[in-house]
Write a protein that holds these residues in place. Structure first.
Motif, PDB file in Angstrom:
ATOM      1  N   ARG A 191       0.836  -1.210   0.000  1.00 47.27           N
ATOM      2  CA  ARG A 191       0.000   0.000   0.000  1.00 47.27           C
ATOM      3  C   ARG A 191       0.866   1.253   0.000  1.00 47.27           C
ATOM      4  NH1 ARG A 191      -2.895  -3.233   3.714  1.00 47.27           N
ATOM      5  NH2 ARG A 191      -1.990  -2.118   5.475  1.00 47.27           N
ATOM      6  N   ALA A 192       1.942   1.218   0.746  1.00 52.92           N
ATOM      7  CA  ALA A 192       2.807   2.390   0.817  1.00 52.92           C
ATOM      8  C   ALA A 192       3.563   2.596  -0.488  1.00 52.92           C
ATOM      9  CB  ALA A 192       3.786   2.239   1.966  1.00 52.92           C
ATOM     10  N   TYR A 193       4.025   1.468  -1.135  1.00 53.82           N
ATOM     11  CA  TYR A 193       4.729   1.615  -2.408  1.00 53.82           C
ATOM     12  C   TYR A 193       3.785   2.162  -3.481  1.00 53.82           C
ATOM     13  CZ  TYR A 193       9.068  -0.722  -1.001  1.00 53.82           C
ATOM     14  OH  TYR A 193      10.266  -1.047  -0.424  1.00 53.82           O
ATOM     15  N   ARG A 194       2.549   1.711  -3.461  1.00 53.75           N
ATOM     16  CA  ARG A 194       1.594   2.190  -4.449  1.00 53.75           C
ATOM     17  C   ARG A 194       1.367   3.689  -4.297  1.00 53.75           C
ATOM     18  NH1 ARG A 194      -1.840  -1.379  -3.399  1.00 53.75           N
ATOM     19  NH2 ARG A 194      -1.177  -2.923  -4.963  1.00 53.75           N
ATOM     20  N   GLN A 195       1.240   4.197  -3.081  1.00 53.89           N
ATOM     21  CA  GLN A 195       1.065   5.646  -2.849  1.00 53.89           C
ATOM     22  C   GLN A 195       2.309   6.419  -3.281  1.00 53.89           C
ATOM     23  OE1 GLN A 195      -1.592   7.307  -1.856  1.00 53.89           O
ATOM     24  NE2 GLN A 195      -2.844   5.466  -1.571  1.00 53.89           N
ATOM     25  N   ALA A 196       3.462   5.828  -3.085  1.00 55.87           N
ATOM     26  CA  ALA A 196       4.690   6.517  -3.491  1.00 55.87           C
ATOM     27  C   ALA A 196       4.811   6.581  -5.004  1.00 55.87           C
ATOM     28  CB  ALA A 196       5.896   5.794  -2.907  1.00 55.87           C
ATOM     29  N   ALA A 197       4.397   5.502  -5.715  1.00 55.62           N
ATOM     30  CA  ALA A 197       4.510   5.500  -7.173  1.00 55.62           C
ATOM     31  C   ALA A 197       3.594   6.523  -7.804  1.00 55.62           C
ATOM     32  CB  ALA A 197       4.178   4.096  -7.705  1.00 55.62           C
ATOM     33  N   PHE A 198       2.490   6.847  -7.152  1.00 53.22           N
ATOM     34  CA  PHE A 198       1.580   7.835  -7.715  1.00 53.22           C
ATOM     35  C   PHE A 198       1.869   9.264  -7.213  1.00 53.22           C
ATOM     36  CE2 PHE A 198      -0.988   3.933  -8.219  1.00 53.22           C
ATOM     37  CZ  PHE A 198      -1.269   4.026  -9.554  1.00 53.22           C
ATOM     38  N   ALA A 199       2.805   9.418  -6.389  1.00 56.05           N
ATOM     39  CA  ALA A 199       3.120  10.761  -5.865  1.00 56.05           C
ATOM     40  C   ALA A 199       3.859  11.575  -6.918  1.00 56.05           C
ATOM     41  CB  ALA A 199       3.977  10.651  -4.609  1.00 56.05           C
TER      42      ALA A 199
END
Length: 372
Positions: free
Chosen positions: A343-351
């Protein structure tokens, strides 16, 4: 025997007659004077001396008008001597000559008569007396010097009204009021003085003022913080830590002291102490975000990955920055929590604020964890 006695007697008689007729004394012994003669001589000598003294006084004092001084009544005003020393000497000589001629013509030389009052004649004084008289004359004749003031200035200086003059004549009374400052006000005053001294480069004076303010009010946040920063800047990090720790013992969870203490301990390499000092923080304080950052980094260095991930996740939610999402994802992965890491990697990739390399790393980790 009678014949012998007779011969001897005749010899004695002859010797006595010869001694009486031929002995003449060389000198007669002086006879002592009688005491009456001695008294008479002493009295006569004393009378002669008194007569000579009176004659000398009568000839020198009474006949010299220059030495006669008529006592004048003393007044408060000083006497102004108009004549100079030379004029006084000339007048004295003329007066002596006139007095001598008049007395010699009117009465015998040695006859003493009544002394008539004469005018005061100035006698030329000695150098010391003349200097003293000049000083006295200068003091007596000195008048107040009035400086010339322009007419315009005099016109502007008008006399005050009578009412105002009477008001100023009355003695003014001053009431002394003691204003007792509170500890907080005293600390603030010393703090401002300390800041001014430090800006001028007077470090010792600034230090003394800060310590004085801290003694007055130990709970003052800015005073303790600036004193700790002062000692840390001077290279006394241990003293700075002690000052902050003493403040936290008085006021636990004081956010400014916690943040400053955590950063100093982190720079000193005392990561464990920094993490312990920030175990409990106030989420409503203005320093909450900075406290989370320092505590999260300390926990990550110490291997407390779950605690670090929670702090990074809170930072990502509060600041909405991709770098904190990436930091939380890495911490969750290291803590063995792949679902939270995905979940955290997904939020970082869309930042959008995350850099290209950081975004590529997030995408790679998503594929590795099966989240693509």
């Amino acid at each position: 025997m009678s014949v012998i006695n007779r011969v001897l007697r005749d010899l004695d008689q002859r010797q006595q007659q010869q001694s009486k007729g031929s002995y003449t004394p060389a000198a007669m012994a002086p006879q002592p004077l009688h005491w009456t003669w001695m008294i008479g001589i002493a009295v006569g000598t004393a009378v002669v001396i008194v007569i000579l003294l009176n004659l000398y006084w009568w000839l020198t004092i009474d006949t010299d008008p220059a030495l006669q001084v008529v006592e004048a009544p003393v007044t408060n005003q000083p006497t102004v001597i108009a004549a100079t020393a030379e004029e006084s000497a000339d007048q004295a000589v003329e007066e002596v000559e006139r007095g001598t001629d008049a007395e010699s013509a009117s009465k015998p030389a040695l006859q003493r008569g009544p002394v008539k009052p004469r005018e005061l004649v100035q006698v030329p004084p000695s150098p010391t007396e003349s200097r003293t008289s000049e000083l006295e004359e200068a003091e007596a004749t000195t008048e107040p010097v009035v400086s010339e003031i322009p007419t315009e200035t005099l016109a502007t200086v008008a006399p005050e009204p009578e009412a105002e003059v009477e008001a100023t004549d009355t003695p003014s009374t001053f009431a002394v009021e003691r204003v007792q400052l509170s500890p907080n006000e005293l600390a603030e005053t010393n703090l401002q003085k300390a800041r001014s001294a430090l800006r001028r480069g007077e470090r010792e004076q600034g230090q003394e003022l800060l310590e004085k303010a801290l003694t007055v009010m130990p709970e003052h946040v800015a005073v303790r913080s600036e004193l700790a920063a002062y000692w840390y800047g001077r290279g006394f990090a241990t003293r700075a830590v002690a000052i902050l720790q003493q403040g936290l013992d008085r006021v636990p969870q004081q956010s400014q002291w916690q943040l400053l203490l955590g950063r100093i301990l982190e720079r000193m390499g005392r990561i464990e102490d920094a993490y312990i000092a920030l175990q409990s923080v106030d989420s409503s304080s203005a320093e909450y975000i900075d406290l989370l950052e320092v505590r999260g980094n300390a926990a990550n260095q110490l291997g407390y990955f779950s605690e670090a991930a929670q702090d990074f996740l809170a930072l990502a939610s509060l600041k909405s920055e991709g770098r904190w999402w990436l930091a939380a994802a890495v911490a969750f992965e290291d803590a063995g929590e792949p679902a939270a890491a995905l979940r955290a990697y997904r939020q970082a990739a869309f930042a959008r604020d995350l850099g290209v390399d950081a975004r590529r790393y997030a995408e790679d980790r998503l594929q590795a964890l099966g989240g693509s």
